[in-house]
Motif scaffolding. Sequence first.
Motif, PDB file in Angstrom:
ATOM      1  N   SER A  11       0.872  -1.185   0.000  1.00  0.00           N
ATOM      2  CA  SER A  11       0.000   0.000   0.000  1.00  0.00           C
ATOM      3  C   SER A  11       0.905   1.230   0.000  1.00  0.00           C
ATOM      4  N   ARG A  90      -4.311   7.164  -0.360  1.00  0.00           N
ATOM      5  CA  ARG A  90      -3.867   5.776  -0.208  1.00  0.00           C
ATOM      6  C   ARG A  90      -4.189   4.970  -1.453  1.00  0.00           C
ATOM      7  N   TYR A  92      -4.281   1.185  -2.391  1.00  0.00           N
ATOM      8  CA  TYR A  92      -4.357  -0.108  -1.721  1.00  0.00           C
ATOM      9  C   TYR A  92      -3.460  -1.120  -2.429  1.00  0.00           C
ATOM     10  N   GLY A  93      -2.685  -1.851  -1.629  1.00  0.00           N
ATOM     11  CA  GLY A  93      -1.735  -2.805  -2.196  1.00  0.00           C
ATOM     12  C   GLY A  93      -2.199  -4.245  -2.198  1.00  0.00           C
TER      13      GLY A  93
END
Length: 184
Positions: A11, A90, A92-93
């Motif tokens: 992330s 952010r 998201y990973g």
Amino acid sequence: MGEGTYSEKRSKFLAFSHHVESVDDVKDIVQAYRKKYYDARHVCYAYVLGPERSVFRANDDGEPSSTAGKPILGQINSCGLTDVLVVVVRYYGGVNLGTGGLIVAYRTAASEAIAASEIVTRQVEEVVTFSFPYVMMNSVMRVVKEMKSRIISQDYDGACEIKLGIRKSEAGELRKRLEKLSFE
């Protein structure tokens, strides 16, 4: 403006700090980040406004409650800042960070952005207006100089009037000294 980044388990957190003077400024800037980073999962932010620091807000933008906005606001408060907005974007990973991981990530990203910012200290001023006859000019200007007040405007048509800016805590003393001149 300051920028910071933080990565955790794929992330990516991009943080930006801005000087703001109104809620409208905040809305415009946040909207610009939502547009620029349209493909990001979350655009979280916090801000504090005014010399009393009484206008503030923290926004989690879909993250679990108090895991994004509050840590950002906490960084602003720990630095004692006002008239500031910190936005954290952010990406998201694919791996959940959990509430503890999110708090650390948002707090760290916000801290990086604030650390990269130029912090300007400003004095809270009050405006003092004083009217007087021209013969008192030297006495008034002596008080202005001694109190280190800032002349905002002067008007010498008929009666003289001067507007002065001075640190809020010293405004009462300035008024008292100027009024005292009227009785000398």
